[in-house]
Design a protein around this motif. Structure first.
Motif, mmCIF file in Angstrom:
data_model
loop_
_atom_site.group_PDB
_atom_site.id
_atom_site.type_symbol
_atom_site.label_atom_id
_atom_site.label_comp_id
_atom_site.label_asym_id
_atom_site.label_seq_id
_atom_site.Cartn_x
_atom_site.Cartn_y
_atom_site.Cartn_z
ATOM 1 N N HIS A 184 48.530 15.391 -78.404
ATOM 2 C CA HIS A 184 49.102 14.471 -77.428
ATOM 3 C C HIS A 184 50.245 15.104 -76.640
ATOM 4 O O HIS A 184 50.979 14.398 -75.949
ATOM 5 N N THR A 185 50.388 16.409 -76.733
ATOM 6 C CA THR A 185 51.451 17.089 -75.998
ATOM 7 C C THR A 185 50.876 17.806 -74.785
ATOM 8 O O THR A 185 49.663 17.797 -74.551
ATOM 9 N N PHE A 186 51.721 18.453 -74.033
ATOM 10 C CA PHE A 186 51.287 19.189 -72.851
ATOM 11 C C PHE A 186 50.466 20.428 -73.214
ATOM 12 O O PHE A 186 49.822 21.015 -72.337
ATOM 13 N N LEU A 187 50.456 20.828 -74.467
ATOM 14 C CA LEU A 187 49.683 21.994 -74.900
ATOM 15 C C LEU A 187 48.207 21.684 -75.138
ATOM 16 O O LEU A 187 47.404 22.598 -75.317
ATOM 17 N N ALA A 188 47.838 20.414 -75.148
ATOM 18 C CA ALA A 188 46.467 20.015 -75.470
ATOM 19 C C ALA A 188 45.423 20.676 -74.559
ATOM 20 O O ALA A 188 44.404 21.172 -75.059
ATOM 21 N N PRO A 189 45.606 20.720 -73.228
ATOM 22 C CA PRO A 189 44.593 21.373 -72.392
ATOM 23 C C PRO A 189 44.416 22.868 -72.713
ATOM 24 O O PRO A 189 43.289 23.375 -72.711
ATOM 25 N N ALA A 190 45.498 23.549 -73.007
ATOM 26 C CA ALA A 190 45.400 24.975 -73.344
ATOM 27 C C ALA A 190 44.675 25.168 -74.672
ATOM 28 O O ALA A 190 43.869 26.090 -74.826
ATOM 29 N N ILE A 191 44.939 24.303 -75.634
ATOM 30 C CA ILE A 191 44.273 24.388 -76.932
ATOM 31 C C ILE A 191 42.784 24.101 -76.771
ATOM 32 O O ILE A 191 41.940 24.789 -77.343
ATOM 33 N N GLU A 192 42.451 23.085 -75.985
ATOM 34 C CA GLU A 192 41.041 22.748 -75.750
ATOM 35 C C GLU A 192 40.313 23.892 -75.062
ATOM 36 O O GLU A 192 39.205 24.260 -75.450
ATOM 37 N N SER A 193 40.942 24.485 -74.072
ATOM 38 C CA SER A 193 40.335 25.606 -73.369
ATOM 39 C C SER A 193 40.122 26.792 -74.300
ATOM 40 O O SER A 193 39.060 27.431 -74.287
ATOM 41 N N GLY A 194 41.108 27.090 -75.107
ATOM 42 C CA GLY A 194 40.978 28.198 -76.053
ATOM 43 C C GLY A 194 39.901 27.954 -77.094
ATOM 44 O O GLY A 194 39.135 28.854 -77.448
ATOM 45 N N ARG A 202 37.248 25.977 -76.691
ATOM 46 C CA ARG A 202 35.946 26.090 -76.010
ATOM 47 C C ARG A 202 35.566 27.547 -75.790
ATOM 48 O O ARG A 202 34.414 27.930 -75.982
ATOM 49 N N SER A 203 36.527 28.370 -75.391
ATOM 50 C CA SER A 203 36.242 29.789 -75.178
ATOM 51 C C SER A 203 35.825 30.463 -76.481
ATOM 52 O O SER A 203 34.885 31.262 -76.508
ATOM 53 N N GLY A 204 36.514 30.134 -77.558
ATOM 54 C CA GLY A 204 36.166 30.715 -78.854
ATOM 55 C C GLY A 204 34.782 30.303 -79.318
ATOM 56 O O GLY A 204 34.003 31.124 -79.821
ATOM 57 N N VAL A 205 34.430 29.043 -79.132
ATOM 58 C CA VAL A 205 33.105 28.572 -79.515
ATOM 59 C C VAL A 205 32.038 29.224 -78.636
ATOM 60 O O VAL A 205 30.974 29.606 -79.120
ATOM 61 N N ASP A 206 32.325 29.384 -77.345
ATOM 62 C CA ASP A 206 31.378 30.051 -76.452
ATOM 63 C C ASP A 206 31.146 31.506 -76.870
ATOM 64 O O ASP A 206 30.024 32.000 -76.812
ATOM 65 N N VAL A 207 32.202 32.185 -77.274
ATOM 66 C CA VAL A 207 32.060 33.569 -77.715
ATOM 67 C C VAL A 207 31.204 33.632 -78.988
ATOM 68 O O VAL A 207 30.303 34.474 -79.108
ATOM 69 N N VAL A 208 31.459 32.731 -79.925
ATOM 70 C CA VAL A 208 30.678 32.714 -81.162
ATOM 71 C C VAL A 208 29.219 32.386 -80.879
ATOM 72 O O VAL A 208 28.306 32.970 -81.454
ATOM 73 N N ASN A 209 28.974 31.449 -79.962
ATOM 74 C CA ASN A 209 27.618 31.055 -79.626
ATOM 75 C C ASN A 209 26.923 32.046 -78.698
ATOM 76 O O ASN A 209 25.720 31.946 -78.495
ATOM 77 N N GLY A 210 27.666 32.962 -78.115
ATOM 78 C CA GLY A 210 27.079 33.937 -77.202
ATOM 79 C C GLY A 210 26.782 33.373 -75.824
ATOM 80 O O GLY A 210 25.942 33.887 -75.111
ATOM 81 N N THR A 211 27.479 32.305 -75.433
ATOM 82 C CA THR A 211 27.235 31.682 -74.140
ATOM 83 C C THR A 211 28.339 31.964 -73.133
ATOM 84 O O THR A 211 28.378 31.351 -72.084
ATOM 85 N N HIS A 212 29.242 32.880 -73.460
ATOM 86 C CA HIS A 212 30.334 33.190 -72.526
ATOM 87 C C HIS A 212 29.782 33.991 -71.362
ATOM 88 O O HIS A 212 28.763 34.636 -71.436
#
Length: 64
Positions: A41-51, A53-63
């Motif tokens: 619920h802080t201003f860091l939430a969008p950065a955490i969500e983006s990070g 998503r990027s990590g999951v994309d890298v693991v899934n090979g969809t980056h």
């Protein structure tokens, strides 16, 4: 952010293993989980969500 069940399951297994094998106390795990809810619920939430998503994309090979 949509979190799929397998990701939640993996995080749950990691938390269980930390409590069981590393000697992390249950109250510490609960405090960390509550900190995560507070942090979402802080201003860091969008950065955490983006990070995440990027990590999951890298693991899934969809980056790109």
């Amino acid at each position: 952010m949509t979190v799929s069940l397998p990701l939640v399951f993996v995080l749950g297994v990691i938390a269980w293993a930390a409590i069981r094998f590393l000697g992390v106390r249950l109250w510490v795990a609960v405090v960390i989980a509550l900190f995560g809810f507070w942090l979402s619920h802080t201003f860091l939430a969008p950065a955490i969500e983006s990070g995440t998503r990027s990590g999951v994309d890298v693991v899934n090979g969809t980056h790109e």
